[in-house]
Structure formats: C-alpha cells, structure tokens
Design a protein around this motif. Structure first.
Motif, PDB file in Angstrom:
ATOM      1  N   CYS A  96       0.837  -1.204   0.000  1.00  0.00           N
ATOM      2  CA  CYS A  96       0.000   0.000   0.000  1.00  0.00           C
ATOM      3  C   CYS A  96       0.873   1.255   0.000  1.00  0.00           C
ATOM      4  O   CYS A  96       2.016   1.250   0.474  1.00  0.00           O
ATOM      5  CB  CYS A  96      -0.940   0.002   1.196  1.00  0.00           C
ATOM      6  SG  CYS A  96      -0.135   0.197   2.798  1.00  0.00           S
ATOM      7  N   TYR A  98       1.294   5.222   1.197  1.00  0.00           N
ATOM      8  CA  TYR A  98       0.809   6.082   2.287  1.00  0.00           C
ATOM      9  C   TYR A  98      -0.173   7.119   1.754  1.00  0.00           C
ATOM     10  O   TYR A  98       0.082   7.799   0.765  1.00  0.00           O
ATOM     11  CB  TYR A  98       1.982   6.786   2.968  1.00  0.00           C
ATOM     12  CG  TYR A  98       1.541   7.838   3.957  1.00  0.00           C
ATOM     13  CD1 TYR A  98       1.010   7.474   5.184  1.00  0.00           C
ATOM     14  CD2 TYR A  98       1.635   9.197   3.659  1.00  0.00           C
ATOM     15  CE1 TYR A  98       0.585   8.425   6.091  1.00  0.00           C
ATOM     16  CE2 TYR A  98       1.218  10.151   4.555  1.00  0.00           C
ATOM     17  CZ  TYR A  98       0.686   9.766   5.776  1.00  0.00           C
ATOM     18  OH  TYR A  98       0.265  10.714   6.662  1.00  0.00           O
ATOM     19  N   GLY A  99      -1.297   7.231   2.468  1.00  0.00           N
ATOM     20  CA  GLY A  99      -2.312   8.211   2.115  1.00  0.00           C
ATOM     21  C   GLY A  99      -3.278   7.769   1.043  1.00  0.00           C
ATOM     22  O   GLY A  99      -4.219   8.501   0.735  1.00  0.00           O
ATOM     23  N   THR A 130      -7.542   3.733   4.471  1.00  0.00           N
ATOM     24  CA  THR A 130      -6.402   4.534   4.049  1.00  0.00           C
ATOM     25  C   THR A 130      -5.112   3.942   4.603  1.00  0.00           C
ATOM     26  O   THR A 130      -5.048   3.544   5.774  1.00  0.00           O
ATOM     27  CB  THR A 130      -6.567   5.989   4.508  1.00  0.00           C
ATOM     28  OG1 THR A 130      -7.812   6.493   4.040  1.00  0.00           O
ATOM     29  CG2 THR A 130      -5.448   6.855   3.985  1.00  0.00           C
ATOM     30  N   CYS A 131      -4.095   3.878   3.791  1.00  0.00           N
ATOM     31  CA  CYS A 131      -2.804   3.313   4.196  1.00  0.00           C
ATOM     32  C   CYS A 131      -2.037   4.346   5.031  1.00  0.00           C
ATOM     33  O   CYS A 131      -1.427   5.275   4.482  1.00  0.00           O
ATOM     34  CB  CYS A 131      -2.011   2.921   2.955  1.00  0.00           C
ATOM     35  SG  CYS A 131      -0.391   2.207   3.324  1.00  0.00           S
ATOM     36  N   ARG A 132      -2.063   4.181   6.350  1.00  0.00           N
ATOM     37  CA  ARG A 132      -1.326   5.067   7.254  1.00  0.00           C
ATOM     38  C   ARG A 132      -1.293   4.424   8.629  1.00  0.00           C
ATOM     39  O   ARG A 132      -2.185   3.652   9.003  1.00  0.00           O
ATOM     40  CB  ARG A 132      -1.968   6.452   7.330  1.00  0.00           C
ATOM     41  CG  ARG A 132      -3.421   6.436   7.761  1.00  0.00           C
ATOM     42  CD  ARG A 132      -4.066   7.782   7.602  1.00  0.00           C
ATOM     43  NE  ARG A 132      -5.502   7.739   7.853  1.00  0.00           N
ATOM     44  CZ  ARG A 132      -6.318   8.775   7.675  1.00  0.00           C
ATOM     45  NH1 ARG A 132      -5.834   9.928   7.229  1.00  0.00           N
ATOM     46  NH2 ARG A 132      -7.603   8.662   7.921  1.00  0.00           N
ATOM     47  N   GLN A 136      -0.187   8.557  12.693  1.00  0.00           N
ATOM     48  CA  GLN A 136      -0.255   9.537  11.615  1.00  0.00           C
ATOM     49  C   GLN A 136      -1.676  10.033  11.370  1.00  0.00           C
ATOM     50  O   GLN A 136      -1.886  10.826  10.447  1.00  0.00           O
ATOM     51  CB  GLN A 136       0.305   8.922  10.330  1.00  0.00           C
ATOM     52  CG  GLN A 136       1.780   8.557  10.403  1.00  0.00           C
ATOM     53  CD  GLN A 136       2.259   7.795   9.189  1.00  0.00           C
ATOM     54  OE1 GLN A 136       1.523   7.002   8.608  1.00  0.00           O
ATOM     55  NE2 GLN A 136       3.506   8.043   8.788  1.00  0.00           N
ATOM     56  N   CYS A 172      -6.550   1.670  11.184  1.00  0.00           N
ATOM     57  CA  CYS A 172      -5.207   2.154  10.872  1.00  0.00           C
ATOM     58  C   CYS A 172      -4.216   1.029  11.086  1.00  0.00           C
ATOM     59  O   CYS A 172      -4.561  -0.052  11.585  1.00  0.00           O
ATOM     60  CB  CYS A 172      -4.852   3.370  11.730  1.00  0.00           C
ATOM     61  SG  CYS A 172      -4.964   3.063  13.509  1.00  0.00           S
TER      62      CYS A 172
END
Length: 253
Positions: A96, A98-99, A130-132, A136, A172
């Motif tokens: 993935c 980020y974001g 969401t990839c985070r 974050q 997350c």
C-alpha cells in the motif's frame, strides 16, 4: 436383749465385708457378670455389621470459555465491514502507498459473529481503508490524555507526553495506543476579559493579580499603590497581550 442386738450388728458387718470381697473379685477378672446386655455388646465388637459406602459425585467443571472484554464492543450479526477495529484482525498490506486507499484481508476475532451483504455468516472478509499508521491520523480521530501539571503560559510553550488511543470506528496500521508530545492545553476557569477589566479599573489595588492567584504580586501592588501607577500600566499591557496568565499555568477561557 443387748447381746442379741450386738450379734445382729456383727452379722450385718460381716455380710457387707463379703459383698465387698465378691465385687472386688469380679472386677479383678476372677469372675464374670452374666448380664443380659453383655453378650450383644461382645457380638457388636466382634461383628461391626455392614459397612456403608459413600459415592462422591464430582461437580460439573465450570466453563472457562468466558468471552473476552472486546466482545462488548462488537455488535452481533452485523455487517463484518462495520465492525470496530478491536473486533477484527487484519494483515498488513506491504504494497500500500501512504495516504492512498488500499484493501486489507481481515478475520473476525473469536466469539464475534458477523454477516456479509447477503446476511450469511462469514469469518474472512476484505475492508478498504487509508494506508497510514495510527500515530499519523488526524487529531480528530484519536483521543489523548490531558495533563494539568504543565505550564501553558510559558516561553517557549511547554509540551507533555500524552497517551493517545484511536477511536473505535477508525482503522489504521500498527498499535492503536501510542504516545505523543502535545502542547499544554488546559484551563482552570479564569476569564481573560475579567482579568483585563480588573487590571484597568482596580489594577492599582492589585485586584487583577489577586484574581489570577498571584498573591505576592497583588500585595506588592496594593501596598505600593500600583507602583505609583507604572506597575498598573505595565500589567494592563501584559494581561492584554496574554503574557501574564493564571498562577496555576492554565489558559484563559
């Protein structure tokens, strides 16, 4: 007559002696008492009778499969994709970005039941998030502990280490509980408008400093008549720009 009475007394004493000797002989083992209850007593000693047996029935083993605490947060028979993050376990998607939105393979935890779109029970499913990492996330998606032991009015502004926890509906990566450095941000209930009004009207008597909990400065202004007016003007400027705040280090409201 007296001789006859004496003879009878001697006979009575002699009979008592004989009776005593016979009882002593029997008790010492030289004889036996033929009582009615002696034979049953001997038989009861030799033959104790039938033996009673007791069967101990073990208690049913108590169930140790108690539901874990997280089950209270998991709605039963609801959509799997709507379950809180504490109710599922997801594999990390290493590809993935980020974001960016990404798909994650997830599995429900034990004691949790959920259904798909056709209301069929399922254990494995895919969710999009969401990839985070959790640390974050935006500040609105987690809750942090507050500290009242730091000074909010200081230069430079102080920070404290807060323990933050992600909200239930937010997904997350990584640990959902994490530490974070935050600025001191708490209030003790003091109003900036009240402090400024007291500084302008009664600042010469130290009313503004007394209101803010600064007793020594208040007494100094009171007995010096506001530093002959100079201290009063300075405090009006310092309170007006927010440089002078409450003594407990909190913010104005």
């Amino acid at each position: 007559m007296a001789a006859a009475v004496g003879c009878l007394g001697a006979v009575a004493r002699f009979s008592r002696v004989l009776l005593f000797l016979s009882q002593f002989y029997i008790l010492s083992g030289g004889g036996s008492l033929n009582l009615e209850h002696s034979q049953p007593l001997a038989q009861s000693i030799r033959d104790p009778g039938p033996t009673r047996t007791f069967t101990v029935v073990p208690r049913a083993a108590e169930s140790t499969d108690m539901p874990p605490p997280y089950v209270m947060k998991c709605p039963s028979n609801g959509p799997c994709s709507r379950l809180p993050a504490d109710c599922i376990e997801c594999r990390t998607n290493a590809s993935c970005v980020y974001g960016k939105p990404a798909a994650f393979d997830c599995t429900v935890k034990p004691f949790v039941t959920c259904v798909d779109q056709d209301f069929r029970s399922q254990k494995n499913f895919v969710i999009n998030m969401t990839c985070r990492f959790c640390w974050q996330l935006p500040e609105t998606e987690y809750e942090c502990s507050n500290s009242t032991a730091c000074m909010t009015v200081s230069c430079p502004r102080q920070r404290y280490t807060a323990n933050c926890t992600v909200r239930d509906h937010v997904h997350c990566l990584g640990n959902r509980t994490f530490p974070k450095m935050l600025y001191c941000n708490w209030t003790g209930g003091y109003k900036w408008s009240t402090a400024l009004a007291l500084s302008i009207t009664l600042g010469g008597f130290g009313a503004d400093r007394f209101y803010l909990g600064q007793w020594r400065e208040g007494l100094g202004k009171l007995f010096s008549f506001g530093g002959l007016g100079i201290w009063t003007l300075i405090d009006v400027l310092l309170i007006g720009v927010g440089y002078v705040g409450p003594a407990d280090g909190s913010l104005y409201i």
